[in-house]
Design an enzyme around this catalytic site. Structure first.
Site, PDB file in Angstrom:
ATOM      1  N   GLU A   1      -0.070  20.063 -21.977  1.00 37.03           N
ATOM      2  CA  GLU A   1      -0.669  20.649 -23.168  1.00 37.03           C
ATOM      3  C   GLU A   1      -0.108  22.051 -23.440  1.00 37.03           C
ATOM      4  O   GLU A   1       0.147  22.424 -24.588  1.00 37.03           O
ATOM      5  CB  GLU A   1      -2.192  20.730 -23.015  1.00 37.03           C
ATOM      6  CG  GLU A   1      -2.866  19.394 -22.734  1.00 37.03           C
ATOM      7  CD  GLU A   1      -3.037  19.118 -21.241  1.00 37.03           C
ATOM      8  OE1 GLU A   1      -4.069  18.549 -20.872  1.00 37.03           O
ATOM      9  OE2 GLU A   1      -2.125  19.482 -20.462  1.00 37.03           O
TER      10      GLU A   1
ATOM     11  N   CYS B   1      -7.494  19.953 -18.315  1.00 39.47           N
ATOM     12  CA  CYS B   1      -8.244  20.478 -17.169  1.00 39.47           C
ATOM     13  C   CYS B   1      -9.066  21.698 -17.577  1.00 39.47           C
ATOM     14  O   CYS B   1      -8.728  22.430 -18.507  1.00 39.47           O
ATOM     15  CB  CYS B   1      -7.309  20.815 -16.024  1.00 39.47           C
ATOM     16  SG  CYS B   1      -6.206  22.215 -16.342  1.00 39.47           S
TER      17      CYS B   1
ATOM     18  N   CYS C   1      -6.313  24.420 -18.829  1.00 44.33           N
ATOM     19  CA  CYS C   1      -5.631  24.069 -20.077  1.00 44.33           C
ATOM     20  C   CYS C   1      -6.552  24.201 -21.282  1.00 44.33           C
ATOM     21  O   CYS C   1      -6.085  24.495 -22.399  1.00 44.33           O
ATOM     22  CB  CYS C   1      -5.100  22.641 -19.994  1.00 44.33           C
ATOM     23  SG  CYS C   1      -3.712  22.451 -18.866  1.00 44.33           S
TER      24      CYS C   1
ATOM     25  N   ALA D   1       9.905  -8.321   1.079  1.00 42.37           N
ATOM     26  CA  ALA D   1      11.073  -9.120   0.704  1.00 42.37           C
ATOM     27  C   ALA D   1      11.045 -10.353   1.585  1.00 42.37           C
ATOM     28  O   ALA D   1      11.142 -10.254   2.817  1.00 42.37           O
ATOM     29  CB  ALA D   1      12.365  -8.331   0.914  1.00 42.37           C
TER      30      ALA D   1
ATOM     31  N   SER E   1      16.331  -8.979   9.390  1.00 36.00           N
ATOM     32  CA  SER E   1      15.904  -9.095   7.996  1.00 36.00           C
ATOM     33  C   SER E   1      17.002  -8.733   7.005  1.00 36.00           C
ATOM     34  O   SER E   1      16.785  -8.781   5.797  1.00 36.00           O
ATOM     35  CB  SER E   1      14.692  -8.190   7.742  1.00 36.00           C
ATOM     36  OG  SER E   1      15.011  -6.840   7.982  1.00 36.00           O
TER      37      SER E   1
ATOM     38  N   TRP F   1      20.399  -9.549   5.063  1.00 36.15           N
ATOM     39  CA  TRP F   1      19.583  -9.072   3.950  1.00 36.15           C
ATOM     40  C   TRP F   1      18.905 -10.283   3.346  1.00 36.15           C
ATOM     41  O   TRP F   1      19.562 -11.270   3.039  1.00 36.15           O
ATOM     42  CB  TRP F   1      20.420  -8.365   2.899  1.00 36.15           C
ATOM     43  CG  TRP F   1      21.014  -7.085   3.366  1.00 36.15           C
ATOM     44  CD1 TRP F   1      22.322  -6.859   3.686  1.00 36.15           C
ATOM     45  CD2 TRP F   1      20.335  -5.836   3.549  1.00 36.15           C
ATOM     46  NE1 TRP F   1      22.503  -5.555   4.039  1.00 36.15           N
ATOM     47  CE2 TRP F   1      21.296  -4.891   3.962  1.00 36.15           C
ATOM     48  CE3 TRP F   1      19.015  -5.430   3.384  1.00 36.15           C
ATOM     49  CZ2 TRP F   1      20.965  -3.565   4.234  1.00 36.15           C
ATOM     50  CZ3 TRP F   1      18.698  -4.114   3.650  1.00 36.15           C
ATOM     51  CH2 TRP F   1      19.665  -3.198   4.068  1.00 36.15           C
TER      52      TRP F   1
ATOM     53  N   ARG G   1      11.212   4.396  -3.804  1.00 32.84           N
ATOM     54  CA  ARG G   1      11.012   5.357  -2.720  1.00 32.84           C
ATOM     55  C   ARG G   1      10.789   6.758  -3.255  1.00 32.84           C
ATOM     56  O   ARG G   1       9.841   7.435  -2.866  1.00 32.84           O
ATOM     57  CB  ARG G   1      12.217   5.334  -1.774  1.00 32.84           C
ATOM     58  CG  ARG G   1      12.239   4.142  -0.834  1.00 32.84           C
ATOM     59  CD  ARG G   1      13.486   4.149   0.039  1.00 32.84           C
ATOM     60  NE  ARG G   1      13.492   3.026   0.974  1.00 32.84           N
ATOM     61  CZ  ARG G   1      14.496   2.741   1.808  1.00 32.84           C
ATOM     62  NH1 ARG G   1      15.584   3.517   1.805  1.00 32.84           N
ATOM     63  NH2 ARG G   1      14.420   1.708   2.615  1.00 32.84           N
TER      64      ARG G   1
ATOM     65  N   ARG H   1       2.718  -6.632  10.874  1.00 35.45           N
ATOM     66  CA  ARG H   1       1.471  -6.094  11.438  1.00 35.45           C
ATOM     67  C   ARG H   1       0.909  -4.997  10.542  1.00 35.45           C
ATOM     68  O   ARG H   1      -0.312  -4.889  10.363  1.00 35.45           O
ATOM     69  CB  ARG H   1       1.707  -5.555  12.852  1.00 35.45           C
ATOM     70  CG  ARG H   1       1.985  -6.630  13.893  1.00 35.45           C
ATOM     71  CD  ARG H   1       1.980  -6.045  15.298  1.00 35.45           C
ATOM     72  NE  ARG H   1       2.225  -7.067  16.306  1.00 35.45           N
ATOM     73  CZ  ARG H   1       3.431  -7.418  16.748  1.00 35.45           C
ATOM     74  NH1 ARG H   1       4.505  -6.820  16.250  1.00 35.45           N
ATOM     75  NH2 ARG H   1       3.572  -8.350  17.668  1.00 35.45           N
TER      76      ARG H   1
END
Length: 379
Positions: free
Chosen positions: A66, A89, A98, A168, A182, A184, A198, A313
Site C-alpha cells: 500500500e 496492517c 499501513c 516423485a 531414487s 531418477w 525450493r 518415514r
C-alpha cells in the site's frame, strides 16, 4: 506461481473492481520467496478509472504494498480507490502501520481481497479506515487472495509451518527401487520445477535415509532464487561428515534435528564448528522424533513454509500427525515392482479413514503427471 480463482465475486463489486484487484494479485506474486514470514501483498490505486499507482511487498522488512502504491500515486491518491489483496496492517512491526498512510493519502474507498487473521490486525485495519470516513469493502477474489498466502495464514494463526510434501513416484507408488535408489524417477522438467519450489519455501526438510541414499545438496541450482534453510531429520545423528550439504558454501543454513538422547557430542561439535546448527528434539516411545515438537521448533524459527522431499518415514509421520497441508506428487510412467512405497504404516484401515486431496489439479510435466492438492484428514 499461478493464482487460480473461481467466479464467486459478490454482486456489489463491478467488473472494473475485479480487474483492478486481479492486477494487485499479479503484482503480489512477485514477492514470492522474498517476504516470508510476512504475507505477499499487492496494491493498486485507481483514480477516475485509471491506475495511478501500483506496489507490492518486495522483501521482508521493506515497505508494504500500500505504501509503495500510494507513493507512486502521490497527490492523485486524493479521492481515489485503493485495491489491496490483504487488509492493511494497523500495528507497528518492521514498518509503521499501513492504515496511517492510507488515511493520510486521501483515498475515499478501499477494496480488500481478504482480511488479515493476524491477531494484531484481524479487522482493526478496516475498522480504523471506516472510523476516518473511508468506505471499506472486502471479499473480492477472496479465494484467490487466500490461496496466495496459505502459508502465512496457517503460520500466523497456529505458529506452525505450512507443510508441502513433494513426492516423485512410479506408477505403482514406489519412490525408490528395492536397493533404495531414487535417481531418477521423475524427469528433468520435474526436477527443474522442484528447484523453483525450493526457493519459494523458507526451508526444505528430508530424513536421514534420503541423505544416506542420495547424498543430495538440497540447494537451488536451476532457478535464480535464494537458498532456503535445509533441515535433516536424524534421530541418532548418522549424518556423515563427508555429506555434500555439510561441505558447501551454504552450510550455515543447515539444521540437523536429532533425538534428545543422542550422545554423539564430538560429532555435534564438529557439525556446529562448520556453521550448521543441531537441534535436540523430544523423542517418542518408539524412539523416533516427536513431530509436534519438531514442527513447533520450526515455527519458533520463523519458518512459515516447509517443503518436504522425503523419505517415506517423514511423509508418513507428518500425515499421521496431521501436520502436512499440501501434496505435490509426480507420477512417472515406470513400474518398480519391489521398490520402496511412498507411504507406509499410516493408521488407515477403511475407506472412511482415507486422507483426501481437495482443490486437486492435474498437469503434465513432460512424460510425468503432476497431481497436487490440499490435504484433508478424516474426522
Amino acid at each position: 506461481m499461478k493464482i487460480w480463482e473461481k467466479d464467486i465475486t459478490p454482486s456489489r463489486f463491478t467488473p472494473e473492481d475485479r480487474a483492478f484487484l486481479q492486477k494487485a494479485l499479479e503484482l503480489a506474486v512477485a514477492g514470492l520467496g522474498y517476504v516470508s514470514p510476512n504475507p505477499m501483498v499487492g496494491a493498486v490505486v485507481v483514480k477516475d478509472g485509471e491506475i495511478v499507482g501500483t506496489g507490492y511487498h518486495r522483501q521482508f522488512g521493506g515497505d508494504h504494498a500500500e505504501v509503495e502504491a500510494l507513493r507512486e500515486a502521490g497527490h492523485l491518491s486524493r479521492g481515489a480507490t485503493l485495491y489491496c489483496t490483504l487488509e492493511p496492517c494497523s500495528h507497528f512491526g518492521k514498518t509503521p502501520p499501513c492504515v496511517n498512510r492510507v488515511i493520510e493519502s486521501g483515498v475515499v474507498r478501499v477494496v480488500i481481497g481478504t482480511m488479515d487473521p493476524n491477531p494484531l490486525v484481524n479487522g482493526r485495519g478496516a475498522n480504523m479506515l471506516r472510523e476516518h470516513g473511508i468506505a471499506v469493502e472486502s471479499g473480492l477474489l477472496e479465494e484467490a487472495c487466500y490461496e496466495l498466502n496459505e502459508s502465512y495464514f496457517k503460520f500466523i494463526t497456529t505458529r506452525l509451518p505450512f507443510v508441502t510434501l513433494k513426492v516423485a513416484q512410479s506408477l505403482d507408488g514406489k519412490i525408490a527401487d528395492a536397493a533404495g535408489h531414487s535417481r531418477w524417477i521423475s524427469n528433468e522438467q520435474a526436477r527443474r520445477l522442484v528447484h523453483r519450489w525450493r526457493w519459494q519455501n523458507d526451508a526444505i526438510m528430508v530424513g536421514i535415509g534420503t541423505v544416506l541414499a542420495d547424498d543430495p545438496q538440497l540447494t537451488v541450482r536451476e532457478e535464480p532464487g535464494q537458498q532456503p534453510r535445509r533441515i535433516i531429520v536424524d534421530t541418532n545423528l548418522r549424518l556423515p561428515l563427508s555429506a555434500k550439504l555439510l561441505n558447501d558454501e551454504h552450510v550455515a543454513k543447515i539444521i540437523v534435528a536429532i533425538g534428545e538422547n543422542c550422545r554423539e557430542r564430538d560429532k555435534i561439535a564438529e557439525i556446529e564448528n562448520r556453521g550448521a546448527r543441531v537441534w535436540s528434539i523430544h523423542t517418542s516411545a518408539a524412539g523416533s522424533l516427536d513431530m509436534r515438537h519438531l514442527m513447533e521448533r520450526i515455527g519458533q524459527e520463523g519458518i512459515a513454509s516447509l517443503f518436504v522431499e522425503g523419505g517415506r518415514r517423514i511423509f508418513s509421520s507428518l500425515l499421521e500427525g496431521r501436520f502436512a497441508d499440501r501434496l505435490k506428487c509426480f507420477i512417472a510412467p515406470k513400474l518398480l515392482g519391489d521398490g520402496i512405497p511412498a507411504f507406509q504404516g499410516l493408521p488407515i484401515h477403511s475407506m472412511s479413514q482415507a486422507i483426501l486431496l481437495e482443490k486437486t489439479r492435474w498437469e503434465t510435466i513432460g512424460d510425468n503427471v503432476l497431481v497436487s492438492g490440499i490435504i484433508r484428514y478424516s474426522q
